[in-house]
Scaffold this motif. Structure first.
Motif, PDB file in Angstrom:
ATOM      1  N   ASP A  14       0.855  -1.169   0.000  1.00  0.00           N
ATOM      2  CA  ASP A  14       0.000   0.000   0.000  1.00  0.00           C
ATOM      3  C   ASP A  14       0.899   1.229   0.000  1.00  0.00           C
ATOM      4  N   SER A  15       0.985   1.887  -1.116  1.00  0.00           N
ATOM      5  CA  SER A  15       1.931   2.985  -1.275  1.00  0.00           C
ATOM      6  C   SER A  15       1.599   4.159  -0.370  1.00  0.00           C
ATOM      7  N   PHE A  16       0.320   4.381  -0.089  1.00  0.00           N
ATOM      8  CA  PHE A  16      -0.069   5.485   0.781  1.00  0.00           C
ATOM      9  C   PHE A  16       0.471   5.277   2.191  1.00  0.00           C
ATOM     10  N   ILE A  17       0.330   4.087   2.735  1.00  0.00           N
ATOM     11  CA  ILE A  17       0.851   3.798   4.071  1.00  0.00           C
ATOM     12  C   ILE A  17       2.373   3.838   4.060  1.00  0.00           C
ATOM     13  N   ASP A  18       2.979   3.314   3.006  1.00  0.00           N
ATOM     14  CA  ASP A  18       4.439   3.354   2.909  1.00  0.00           C
ATOM     15  C   ASP A  18       4.963   4.784   2.980  1.00  0.00           C
ATOM     16  N   ILE A  19       4.342   5.665   2.235  1.00  0.00           N
ATOM     17  CA  ILE A  19       4.860   7.036   2.180  1.00  0.00           C
ATOM     18  C   ILE A  19       4.544   7.791   3.470  1.00  0.00           C
ATOM     19  N   ILE A  20       3.434   7.466   4.126  1.00  0.00           N
ATOM     20  CA  ILE A  20       3.152   8.065   5.436  1.00  0.00           C
ATOM     21  C   ILE A  20       4.251   7.689   6.416  1.00  0.00           C
ATOM     22  N   ARG A  21       4.611   6.424   6.451  1.00  0.00           N
ATOM     23  CA  ARG A  21       5.646   5.970   7.379  1.00  0.00           C
ATOM     24  C   ARG A  21       6.976   6.665   7.085  1.00  0.00           C
ATOM     25  N   ALA A  22       7.329   6.765   5.809  1.00  0.00           N
ATOM     26  CA  ALA A  22       8.602   7.389   5.453  1.00  0.00           C
ATOM     27  C   ALA A  22       8.610   8.871   5.825  1.00  0.00           C
ATOM     28  N   LEU A  23       7.546   9.582   5.507  1.00  0.00           N
ATOM     29  CA  LEU A  23       7.494  11.007   5.810  1.00  0.00           C
ATOM     30  C   LEU A  23       7.417  11.265   7.311  1.00  0.00           C
ATOM     31  N   CYS A  24       6.762  10.362   8.032  1.00  0.00           N
ATOM     32  CA  CYS A  24       6.705  10.517   9.490  1.00  0.00           C
ATOM     33  C   CYS A  24       8.088  10.344  10.113  1.00  0.00           C
ATOM     34  N   VAL A  25       8.833   9.353   9.658  1.00  0.00           N
ATOM     35  CA  VAL A  25      10.186   9.173  10.166  1.00  0.00           C
ATOM     36  C   VAL A  25      11.038  10.393   9.832  1.00  0.00           C
ATOM     37  N   LEU A  26      10.894  10.906   8.607  1.00  0.00           N
ATOM     38  CA  LEU A  26      11.629  12.103   8.217  1.00  0.00           C
ATOM     39  C   LEU A  26      11.250  13.289   9.087  1.00  0.00           C
ATOM     40  N   PHE A 286      12.257   6.561  -8.394  1.00  0.00           N
ATOM     41  CA  PHE A 286      13.131   7.006  -7.304  1.00  0.00           C
ATOM     42  C   PHE A 286      12.436   6.848  -5.962  1.00  0.00           C
ATOM     43  N   ALA A 287      11.138   7.228  -5.910  1.00  0.00           N
ATOM     44  CA  ALA A 287      10.390   7.107  -4.658  1.00  0.00           C
ATOM     45  C   ALA A 287      10.259   5.651  -4.248  1.00  0.00           C
ATOM     46  N   VAL A 288      10.036   4.764  -5.214  1.00  0.00           N
ATOM     47  CA  VAL A 288       9.934   3.339  -4.901  1.00  0.00           C
ATOM     48  C   VAL A 288      11.228   2.842  -4.266  1.00  0.00           C
ATOM     49  N   THR A 289      12.366   3.255  -4.830  1.00  0.00           N
ATOM     50  CA  THR A 289      13.666   2.840  -4.289  1.00  0.00           C
ATOM     51  C   THR A 289      13.868   3.362  -2.876  1.00  0.00           C
ATOM     52  N   VAL A 290      13.543   4.640  -2.657  1.00  0.00           N
ATOM     53  CA  VAL A 290      13.716   5.246  -1.332  1.00  0.00           C
ATOM     54  C   VAL A 290      12.799   4.580  -0.318  1.00  0.00           C
ATOM     55  N   LEU A 291      11.541   4.361  -0.700  1.00  0.00           N
ATOM     56  CA  LEU A 291      10.592   3.755   0.226  1.00  0.00           C
ATOM     57  C   LEU A 291      10.998   2.332   0.577  1.00  0.00           C
ATOM     58  N   ARG A 292      11.511   1.604  -0.409  1.00  0.00           N
ATOM     59  CA  ARG A 292      11.939   0.235  -0.138  1.00  0.00           C
ATOM     60  C   ARG A 292      13.135   0.225   0.805  1.00  0.00           C
ATOM     61  N   TRP A 293      14.070   1.146   0.589  1.00  0.00           N
ATOM     62  CA  TRP A 293      15.247   1.215   1.460  1.00  0.00           C
ATOM     63  C   TRP A 293      14.847   1.619   2.873  1.00  0.00           C
ATOM     64  N   CYS A 294      14.030   2.655   2.985  1.00  0.00           N
ATOM     65  CA  CYS A 294      13.600   3.110   4.309  1.00  0.00           C
ATOM     66  C   CYS A 294      12.744   2.057   5.012  1.00  0.00           C
ATOM     67  N   GLY A 295      11.882   1.382   4.238  1.00  0.00           N
ATOM     68  CA  GLY A 295      10.978   0.407   4.833  1.00  0.00           C
ATOM     69  C   GLY A 295      11.701  -0.705   5.557  1.00  0.00           C
ATOM     70  N   ALA A 296      12.885  -1.040   5.095  1.00  0.00           N
ATOM     71  CA  ALA A 296      13.660  -2.097   5.741  1.00  0.00           C
ATOM     72  C   ALA A 296      14.485  -1.588   6.903  1.00  0.00           C
ATOM     73  N   ARG A 297      14.481  -0.250   7.127  1.00  0.00           N
ATOM     74  CA  ARG A 297      15.366   0.328   8.145  1.00  0.00           C
ATOM     75  C   ARG A 297      14.675   1.364   9.019  1.00  0.00           C
ATOM     76  N   PHE A 298      13.362   1.359   9.057  1.00  0.00           N
ATOM     77  CA  PHE A 298      12.651   2.367   9.830  1.00  0.00           C
ATOM     78  C   PHE A 298      13.099   2.389  11.284  1.00  0.00           C
ATOM     79  N   MET A 299      13.204   1.204  11.900  1.00  0.00           N
ATOM     80  CA  MET A 299      13.543   1.155  13.310  1.00  0.00           C
ATOM     81  C   MET A 299      14.988   1.609  13.550  1.00  0.00           C
ATOM     82  N   THR A 300      15.884   1.240  12.648  1.00  0.00           N
ATOM     83  CA  THR A 300      17.278   1.667  12.778  1.00  0.00           C
ATOM     84  C   THR A 300      17.387   3.179  12.674  1.00  0.00           C
TER      85      THR A 300
END
Length: 458
Positions: A14-26, A286-300
Protein backbone atom coordinates in the motif's frame (compact mmCIF):
# COMPACT_ATOMS: atom_id res chain seq x y z
CA UNK A 1 -17.80 -4.06 6.18
CA UNK A 2 -16.34 -5.59 3.09
CA UNK A 3 -12.65 -4.94 2.48
CA UNK A 4 -11.51 -3.37 -0.73
CA UNK A 5 -8.21 -3.67 -2.51
CA UNK A 6 -5.63 -1.15 -1.38
CA UNK A 7 -4.01 1.21 -3.79
CA UNK A 8 -0.77 -0.66 -4.17
CA UNK A 9 2.39 -0.46 -6.07
CA UNK A 10 3.81 -3.08 -8.34
CA UNK A 11 5.49 -4.59 -5.29
CA UNK A 12 2.17 -5.47 -3.64
CA UNK A 13 2.40 -2.75 -0.99
CA UNK A 14 0.00 0.00 0.00
CA UNK A 15 1.93 2.98 -1.28
CA UNK A 16 -0.07 5.49 0.78
CA UNK A 17 0.85 3.80 4.07
CA UNK A 18 4.44 3.35 2.91
CA UNK A 19 4.86 7.04 2.18
CA UNK A 20 3.15 8.06 5.44
CA UNK A 21 5.65 5.97 7.38
CA UNK A 22 8.60 7.39 5.45
CA UNK A 23 7.49 11.01 5.81
CA UNK A 24 6.71 10.52 9.49
CA UNK A 25 10.19 9.17 10.17
CA UNK A 26 11.63 12.10 8.22
CA UNK A 27 9.50 14.54 10.24
CA UNK A 28 10.58 13.00 13.56
CA UNK A 29 14.25 13.11 12.58
CA UNK A 30 14.09 16.66 11.21
CA UNK A 31 12.26 18.01 14.25
CA UNK A 32 14.65 16.39 16.72
CA UNK A 33 17.69 17.62 14.83
CA UNK A 34 16.47 21.21 14.53
CA UNK A 35 15.03 21.61 18.04
CA UNK A 36 18.19 21.76 20.18
CA UNK A 37 19.60 25.14 21.21
CA UNK A 38 23.01 24.28 22.68
CA UNK A 39 25.94 26.06 24.27
CA UNK A 40 28.94 24.73 26.17
CA UNK A 41 31.09 26.45 28.76
CA UNK A 42 33.32 25.25 31.60
CA UNK A 43 32.29 21.62 31.28
CA UNK A 44 28.55 22.37 31.33
CA UNK A 45 26.22 21.86 28.36
CA UNK A 46 23.20 24.19 28.31
CA UNK A 47 20.16 23.01 26.35
CA UNK A 48 17.07 24.72 25.00
CA UNK A 49 14.29 24.10 22.50
CA UNK A 50 13.94 26.15 19.33
CA UNK A 51 10.23 25.32 19.16
CA UNK A 52 9.76 27.21 22.43
CA UNK A 53 10.21 30.42 20.40
CA UNK A 54 7.04 32.58 20.35
CA UNK A 55 4.53 31.35 17.79
CA UNK A 56 6.52 28.27 16.76
CA UNK A 57 4.09 25.97 18.58
CA UNK A 58 1.93 25.89 15.45
CA UNK A 59 4.69 23.95 13.69
CA UNK A 60 4.19 21.06 16.11
CA UNK A 61 0.60 20.57 14.92
CA UNK A 62 2.09 19.11 11.75
CA UNK A 63 5.49 17.83 12.88
CA UNK A 64 4.15 15.91 15.90
CA UNK A 65 3.48 12.86 13.78
CA UNK A 66 3.08 10.15 16.43
CA UNK A 67 -0.69 9.97 15.71
CA UNK A 68 0.11 9.04 12.11
CA UNK A 69 2.87 6.64 13.17
CA UNK A 70 0.35 4.64 15.20
CA UNK A 71 -2.23 4.97 12.42
CA UNK A 72 0.20 3.52 9.87
CA UNK A 73 1.17 0.83 12.36
CA UNK A 74 -2.48 -0.09 12.77
CA UNK A 75 -2.92 -0.48 9.02
CA UNK A 76 0.25 -2.57 8.77
CA UNK A 77 -0.77 -4.80 11.65
CA UNK A 78 -4.28 -5.27 10.27
CA UNK A 79 -3.05 -6.23 6.82
CA UNK A 80 -0.57 -8.77 8.15
CA UNK A 81 -2.63 -10.11 11.06
CA UNK A 82 -5.71 -11.07 9.07
CA UNK A 83 -3.59 -13.14 6.67
CA UNK A 84 -1.76 -15.32 9.21
CA UNK A 85 -2.56 -18.84 10.39
CA UNK A 86 -1.18 -18.56 13.92
CA UNK A 87 -1.81 -15.65 16.26
CA UNK A 88 0.99 -16.84 18.52
CA UNK A 89 3.54 -16.88 15.72
CA UNK A 90 2.39 -13.47 14.51
CA UNK A 91 2.85 -11.95 17.96
CA UNK A 92 6.17 -13.68 18.49
CA UNK A 93 7.47 -12.50 15.14
CA UNK A 94 6.29 -8.92 15.60
CA UNK A 95 7.77 -8.61 19.08
CA UNK A 96 11.09 -10.14 18.01
CA UNK A 97 11.33 -7.79 14.99
CA UNK A 98 10.66 -4.80 17.21
CA UNK A 99 13.21 -5.67 19.90
CA UNK A 100 16.13 -6.98 17.81
CA UNK A 101 17.40 -3.51 16.67
CA UNK A 102 17.51 -2.38 20.32
CA UNK A 103 20.32 -4.85 21.12
CA UNK A 104 23.18 -2.98 19.37
CA UNK A 105 21.92 0.36 20.72
CA UNK A 106 22.01 -1.00 24.27
CA UNK A 107 25.39 -2.66 23.77
CA UNK A 108 26.95 0.61 22.62
CA UNK A 109 25.36 2.93 25.16
CA UNK A 110 25.88 0.77 28.22
CA UNK A 111 29.63 1.13 27.67
CA UNK A 112 30.15 4.38 25.75
CA UNK A 113 29.29 6.89 28.53
CA UNK A 114 31.75 5.26 30.93
CA UNK A 115 34.46 5.14 28.28
CA UNK A 116 33.98 8.84 27.50
CA UNK A 117 34.14 9.86 31.16
CA UNK A 118 37.23 7.72 31.74
CA UNK A 119 38.89 9.51 28.80
CA UNK A 120 38.35 12.89 30.41
CA UNK A 121 35.08 14.07 28.83
CA UNK A 122 33.08 16.06 31.43
CA UNK A 123 30.35 13.95 33.02
CA UNK A 124 27.47 16.42 32.60
CA UNK A 125 27.29 16.43 28.77
CA UNK A 126 27.86 12.66 28.74
CA UNK A 127 24.94 12.21 31.14
CA UNK A 128 22.74 14.29 28.84
CA UNK A 129 23.84 12.19 25.85
CA UNK A 130 23.02 8.95 27.68
CA UNK A 131 19.55 10.24 28.52
CA UNK A 132 18.91 11.40 24.96
CA UNK A 133 19.90 8.01 23.56
CA UNK A 134 17.30 6.29 25.73
CA UNK A 135 14.45 8.81 25.70
CA UNK A 136 12.87 7.73 22.43
CA UNK A 137 12.50 4.14 23.60
CA UNK A 138 9.17 5.16 25.14
CA UNK A 139 7.65 4.67 21.69
CA UNK A 140 8.84 1.06 21.47
CA UNK A 141 7.52 0.36 24.97
CA UNK A 142 4.04 1.61 24.10
CA UNK A 143 4.01 0.16 20.59
CA UNK A 144 5.01 -3.23 22.00
CA UNK A 145 1.91 -3.21 24.21
CA UNK A 146 -0.23 -2.07 21.27
CA UNK A 147 1.07 -5.02 19.23
CA UNK A 148 0.29 -7.39 22.10
CA UNK A 149 -3.26 -5.99 22.19
CA UNK A 150 -3.78 -6.29 18.42
CA UNK A 151 -5.58 -9.68 18.46
CA UNK A 152 -8.03 -8.32 21.03
CA UNK A 153 -8.49 -5.00 19.23
CA UNK A 154 -8.96 -6.86 15.93
CA UNK A 155 -11.81 -8.83 17.46
CA UNK A 156 -13.37 -5.73 19.01
CA UNK A 157 -13.12 -3.93 15.68
CA UNK A 158 -15.15 -6.58 13.89
CA UNK A 159 -17.71 -6.67 16.68
CA UNK A 160 -18.16 -2.97 17.38
CA UNK A 161 -16.51 -0.96 14.56
CA UNK A 162 -16.27 2.78 15.22
CA UNK A 163 -17.66 2.41 18.74
CA UNK A 164 -14.27 1.11 19.88
CA UNK A 165 -12.64 4.45 19.05
CA UNK A 166 -15.52 6.25 20.74
CA UNK A 167 -15.04 4.27 23.95
CA UNK A 168 -11.29 4.88 23.89
CA UNK A 169 -11.93 8.61 23.40
CA UNK A 170 -14.29 8.70 26.40
CA UNK A 171 -11.68 6.85 28.47
CA UNK A 172 -8.97 9.31 27.46
CA UNK A 173 -11.15 12.30 28.38
CA UNK A 174 -11.96 10.72 31.73
CA UNK A 175 -8.27 10.18 32.38
CA UNK A 176 -7.57 13.83 31.56
CA UNK A 177 -10.20 15.00 34.05
CA UNK A 178 -8.65 12.82 36.75
CA UNK A 179 -5.19 13.93 35.71
CA UNK A 180 -5.98 17.61 36.17
CA UNK A 181 -8.18 17.21 39.24
CA UNK A 182 -6.63 14.30 41.17
CA UNK A 183 -3.10 13.31 40.16
CA UNK A 184 -0.90 13.89 37.10
CA UNK A 185 0.31 10.28 37.33
CA UNK A 186 -3.11 9.04 36.22
CA UNK A 187 -2.41 10.61 32.83
CA UNK A 188 -0.06 7.78 31.90
CA UNK A 189 -3.10 5.56 31.27
CA UNK A 190 -3.62 7.63 28.12
CA UNK A 191 -0.42 6.20 26.69
CA UNK A 192 -2.63 3.21 25.88
CA UNK A 193 -6.07 4.79 25.37
CA UNK A 194 -4.86 7.52 22.99
CA UNK A 195 -2.45 5.44 20.93
CA UNK A 196 -4.78 2.44 20.74
CA UNK A 197 -7.39 4.79 19.27
CA UNK A 198 -4.92 6.09 16.66
CA UNK A 199 -3.93 2.49 15.92
CA UNK A 200 -7.61 1.60 15.51
CA UNK A 201 -8.01 4.27 12.80
CA UNK A 202 -5.45 2.24 10.86
CA UNK A 203 -7.82 -0.74 11.04
CA UNK A 204 -10.58 1.31 9.45
CA UNK A 205 -8.23 2.32 6.65
CA UNK A 206 -6.93 -1.21 6.03
CA UNK A 207 -10.44 -2.68 5.93
CA UNK A 208 -11.50 -0.24 3.24
CA UNK A 209 -13.67 2.32 5.04
CA UNK A 210 -11.34 5.31 5.10
CA UNK A 211 -9.76 4.41 1.75
CA UNK A 212 -13.01 5.21 -0.06
CA UNK A 213 -13.42 8.72 1.35
CA UNK A 214 -13.62 11.57 -1.13
CA UNK A 215 -11.28 14.56 -1.00
CA UNK A 216 -14.09 16.77 0.31
CA UNK A 217 -14.97 14.38 3.10
CA UNK A 218 -11.30 14.05 4.05
CA UNK A 219 -10.84 17.83 4.03
CA UNK A 220 -13.89 18.21 6.27
CA UNK A 221 -12.32 15.73 8.71
CA UNK A 222 -9.10 17.76 8.70
CA UNK A 223 -10.96 21.03 9.40
CA UNK A 224 -12.96 19.35 12.16
CA UNK A 225 -9.93 17.79 13.81
CA UNK A 226 -7.76 20.90 13.74
CA UNK A 227 -10.76 23.04 14.71
CA UNK A 228 -11.45 20.95 17.83
CA UNK A 229 -7.74 21.07 18.66
CA UNK A 230 -7.76 24.87 18.45
CA UNK A 231 -10.87 25.14 20.64
CA UNK A 232 -9.56 22.93 23.45
CA UNK A 233 -6.15 24.62 23.33
CA UNK A 234 -7.41 28.19 23.48
CA UNK A 235 -10.37 27.59 25.81
CA UNK A 236 -9.28 24.50 27.70
CA UNK A 237 -6.44 23.37 29.95
CA UNK A 238 -4.19 22.09 27.17
CA UNK A 239 -0.94 23.77 26.02
CA UNK A 240 -0.67 24.96 22.44
CA UNK A 241 2.42 22.93 21.65
CA UNK A 242 1.96 19.27 20.72
CA UNK A 243 5.37 18.41 22.18
CA UNK A 244 6.64 18.90 25.72
CA UNK A 245 8.26 22.27 26.34
CA UNK A 246 10.92 23.13 28.96
CA UNK A 247 9.30 24.42 32.14
CA UNK A 248 5.72 23.91 30.90
CA UNK A 249 3.37 22.66 33.66
CA UNK A 250 1.55 20.33 31.24
CA UNK A 251 2.71 18.34 28.23
CA UNK A 252 0.41 17.05 25.51
CA UNK A 253 2.80 14.18 24.86
CA UNK A 254 4.35 12.98 28.11
CA UNK A 255 1.92 11.48 28.87
CA UNK A 256 -0.41 12.11 25.92
CA UNK A 257 -3.61 14.04 26.50
CA UNK A 258 -6.95 13.59 24.78
CA UNK A 259 -6.11 16.52 22.51
CA UNK A 260 -3.91 14.05 20.62
CA UNK A 261 -7.11 12.39 19.39
CA UNK A 262 -8.42 15.61 17.81
CA UNK A 263 -4.94 16.12 16.35
CA UNK A 264 -5.21 12.59 14.94
CA UNK A 265 -8.45 13.54 13.19
CA UNK A 266 -6.90 16.69 11.75
CA UNK A 267 -3.73 15.02 10.51
CA UNK A 268 -5.58 11.97 9.18
CA UNK A 269 -7.98 14.16 7.24
CA UNK A 270 -5.07 16.14 5.79
CA UNK A 271 -3.18 13.00 4.74
CA UNK A 272 -6.30 11.47 3.18
CA UNK A 273 -6.92 14.70 1.27
CA UNK A 274 -3.40 14.51 -0.14
CA UNK A 275 -3.61 10.77 -0.78
CA UNK A 276 -4.00 10.89 -4.61
CA UNK A 277 -0.96 13.17 -4.91
CA UNK A 278 1.11 11.09 -2.49
CA UNK A 279 0.14 7.82 -4.16
CA UNK A 280 1.26 9.13 -7.54
CA UNK A 281 4.51 10.35 -6.01
CA UNK A 282 5.10 6.94 -4.43
CA UNK A 283 4.86 5.24 -7.85
CA UNK A 284 7.88 7.07 -9.28
CA UNK A 285 10.99 4.87 -9.60
CA UNK A 286 13.13 7.01 -7.30
CA UNK A 287 10.39 7.11 -4.66
CA UNK A 288 9.93 3.34 -4.90
CA UNK A 289 13.67 2.84 -4.29
CA UNK A 290 13.72 5.25 -1.33
CA UNK A 291 10.59 3.75 0.23
CA UNK A 292 11.94 0.23 -0.14
CA UNK A 293 15.25 1.22 1.46
CA UNK A 294 13.60 3.11 4.31
CA UNK A 295 10.98 0.41 4.83
CA UNK A 296 13.66 -2.10 5.74
CA UNK A 297 15.37 0.33 8.15
CA UNK A 298 12.65 2.37 9.83
CA UNK A 299 13.54 1.16 13.31
CA UNK A 300 17.28 1.67 12.78
CA UNK A 301 16.73 5.22 11.55
CA UNK A 302 14.50 5.95 14.53
CA UNK A 303 16.82 4.46 17.14
CA UNK A 304 20.06 5.97 15.86
CA UNK A 305 19.05 9.45 14.72
CA UNK A 306 19.49 10.87 18.23
CA UNK A 307 22.92 9.24 18.74
CA UNK A 308 23.86 10.82 15.39
CA UNK A 309 22.77 14.16 16.83
CA UNK A 310 24.88 13.47 19.93
CA UNK A 311 27.95 12.95 17.73
CA UNK A 312 27.34 16.21 15.87
CA UNK A 313 26.78 18.15 19.10
CA UNK A 314 29.86 16.56 20.63
CA UNK A 315 32.08 17.71 17.77
CA UNK A 316 30.39 21.01 16.99
CA UNK A 317 29.36 22.35 20.40
CA UNK A 318 31.56 20.58 22.96
CA UNK A 319 34.62 20.05 20.78
CA UNK A 320 34.70 23.30 18.78
CA UNK A 321 32.78 25.46 21.26
CA UNK A 322 30.28 26.70 18.66
CA UNK A 323 26.96 27.62 20.27
CA UNK A 324 23.64 27.33 18.45
CA UNK A 325 22.47 30.58 16.80
CA UNK A 326 19.31 32.23 18.07
CA UNK A 327 16.33 30.28 16.66
CA UNK A 328 14.72 32.05 13.74
CA UNK A 329 17.66 34.37 13.13
CA UNK A 330 19.30 34.59 9.68
CA UNK A 331 22.34 32.78 11.10
CA UNK A 332 20.12 29.97 12.39
CA UNK A 333 18.57 29.45 8.94
CA UNK A 334 22.01 29.57 7.33
CA UNK A 335 23.55 27.06 9.75
CA UNK A 336 20.58 24.65 9.87
CA UNK A 337 21.27 22.94 6.51
CA UNK A 338 24.91 22.36 7.46
CA UNK A 339 23.91 21.04 10.90
CA UNK A 340 21.35 18.67 9.39
CA UNK A 341 23.71 17.61 6.62
CA UNK A 342 26.54 16.72 9.00
CA UNK A 343 24.15 14.84 11.30
CA UNK A 344 22.72 13.04 8.28
CA UNK A 345 26.19 11.80 7.34
CA UNK A 346 26.67 10.41 10.84
CA UNK A 347 23.24 8.76 10.71
CA UNK A 348 24.09 7.21 7.35
CA UNK A 349 27.26 5.69 8.84
CA UNK A 350 25.41 4.38 11.89
CA UNK A 351 22.67 2.91 9.69
CA UNK A 352 25.28 1.19 7.55
CA UNK A 353 26.84 -0.36 10.65
CA UNK A 354 23.74 -1.30 12.64
CA UNK A 355 21.03 -1.63 9.98
CA UNK A 356 21.94 -5.30 9.47
CA UNK A 357 20.23 -6.13 12.77
CA UNK A 358 16.94 -5.03 11.20
CA UNK A 359 17.44 -6.11 7.59
CA UNK A 360 18.87 -9.57 8.26
CA UNK A 361 16.48 -12.37 7.32
CA UNK A 362 16.31 -15.77 8.97
CA UNK A 363 14.21 -18.51 7.38
CA UNK A 364 14.77 -21.13 10.08
CA UNK A 365 11.81 -22.51 11.98
CA UNK A 366 11.04 -21.91 15.64
CA UNK A 367 9.32 -24.12 18.19
CA UNK A 368 5.77 -23.18 19.25
CA UNK A 369 5.63 -20.28 21.69
CA UNK A 370 3.09 -20.38 24.51
CA UNK A 371 0.79 -17.42 25.22
CA UNK A 372 2.37 -17.14 28.67
CA UNK A 373 5.84 -16.65 27.18
CA UNK A 374 4.53 -14.03 24.76
CA UNK A 375 2.74 -12.06 27.49
CA UNK A 376 5.78 -12.29 29.77
CA UNK A 377 8.05 -11.17 26.93
CA UNK A 378 5.86 -8.13 26.20
CA UNK A 379 5.65 -7.12 29.87
CA UNK A 380 9.37 -7.56 30.55
CA UNK A 381 10.53 -5.81 27.40
CA UNK A 382 8.06 -2.95 27.75
CA UNK A 383 9.09 -2.39 31.36
CA UNK A 384 12.77 -2.39 30.42
CA UNK A 385 12.22 0.04 27.57
CA UNK A 386 10.24 2.40 29.81
CA UNK A 387 13.03 2.26 32.38
CA UNK A 388 15.61 3.21 29.77
CA UNK A 389 13.36 5.97 28.42
CA UNK A 390 12.98 7.46 31.89
CA UNK A 391 16.52 6.93 33.21
CA UNK A 392 18.72 6.81 30.11
CA UNK A 393 21.85 4.73 29.70
CA UNK A 394 23.80 6.48 32.45
CA UNK A 395 22.57 6.94 36.00
CA UNK A 396 25.17 8.22 38.50
CA UNK A 397 22.97 7.47 41.49
CA UNK A 398 22.13 3.96 40.34
CA UNK A 399 24.76 2.62 37.92
CA UNK A 400 23.15 -0.84 37.79
CA UNK A 401 19.76 0.60 36.81
CA UNK A 402 20.39 0.73 33.05
CA UNK A 403 21.88 -2.79 33.17
CA UNK A 404 18.68 -4.08 34.78
CA UNK A 405 16.49 -2.40 32.16
CA UNK A 406 18.59 -3.82 29.32
CA UNK A 407 18.45 -7.31 30.86
CA UNK A 408 14.65 -7.05 30.96
CA UNK A 409 14.57 -6.15 27.26
CA UNK A 410 16.95 -8.98 26.38
CA UNK A 411 14.89 -11.43 28.43
CA UNK A 412 11.78 -10.43 26.51
CA UNK A 413 13.61 -10.89 23.21
CA UNK A 414 14.96 -14.31 24.18
CA UNK A 415 11.49 -15.48 25.22
CA UNK A 416 10.15 -14.91 21.71
CA UNK A 417 13.22 -15.21 19.51
CA UNK A 418 13.76 -18.97 19.54
CA UNK A 419 15.98 -20.16 16.70
CA UNK A 420 14.73 -17.81 14.04
CA UNK A 421 11.76 -16.35 12.25
CA UNK A 422 9.71 -18.36 9.74
CA UNK A 423 9.94 -16.90 6.26
CA UNK A 424 6.17 -16.98 5.96
CA UNK A 425 6.00 -14.54 8.87
CA UNK A 426 8.81 -12.27 7.71
CA UNK A 427 6.74 -9.11 7.53
CA UNK A 428 9.61 -6.65 7.85
CA UNK A 429 10.21 -6.28 4.12
CA UNK A 430 6.54 -6.35 3.19
CA UNK A 431 4.57 -5.19 6.22
CA UNK A 432 1.77 -3.58 4.21
CA UNK A 433 0.59 -6.44 2.08
CA UNK A 434 -2.49 -6.16 -0.03
CA UNK A 435 -4.92 -8.95 0.71
CA UNK A 436 -6.71 -10.82 -2.07
CA UNK A 437 -10.24 -9.63 -2.57
CA UNK A 438 -11.44 -13.13 -1.80
CA UNK A 439 -10.75 -12.57 1.90
CA UNK A 440 -14.07 -11.26 3.08
CA UNK A 441 -15.66 -10.69 6.44
CA UNK A 442 -16.07 -14.45 6.85
CA UNK A 443 -12.30 -14.86 6.63
CA UNK A 444 -11.79 -12.18 9.22
CA UNK A 445 -14.25 -13.94 11.50
CA UNK A 446 -12.37 -17.18 11.09
CA UNK A 447 -9.10 -15.54 12.09
CA UNK A 448 -10.86 -13.81 14.97
CA UNK A 449 -12.16 -17.17 16.17
CA UNK A 450 -8.64 -18.54 15.93
CA UNK A 451 -7.37 -15.66 18.01
CA UNK A 452 -9.87 -16.59 20.70
CA UNK A 453 -9.00 -20.26 20.50
CA UNK A 454 -5.31 -19.49 21.07
CA UNK A 455 -5.90 -17.67 24.30
CA UNK A 456 -5.76 -14.01 23.21
CA UNK A 457 -9.44 -13.19 23.21
CA UNK A 458 -10.71 -10.67 25.78
Amino acid sequence: MQPTRAHSSSHGRDSFIDIIRALCVLAVISQHWLMPVLSYEHGHLSTGNALASPGWWIVTWLTQVMPMVFFAGGAANFFSFRAVDSVRDWLRSRIARLLAPVVPLAAVWLLLPHVLVSEGVPAQPVLIAGKIAGQLLWFLAVYLLVIAATPVMFKLYHRHGWRVIGILAVCSLTVDVLRFEVSPAIGYLNALFVWLAAHQFGFHYADGGLRTWTAWKSAALAVTGFGITALVVFFGPYPASMIGMPGAPVSNMSPPTAVMLSLTLGQLGLWLTLKPLLARLAERPFAVTVLRWCGARFMTLYLWHMPALVVTAGVWVVGLGLASPAPGSPTWFAVAPVWVGVTGVFLGCLTKIFGRFETRRDSSQVPPTSPTRIVLAAVLASGGLLGLAAQGFMSPGNPLGPVLWVLMVLSGLLLVRGKGVPRALDVRHSPIRTVPTGIRREGARAITAKAGSEGFAP
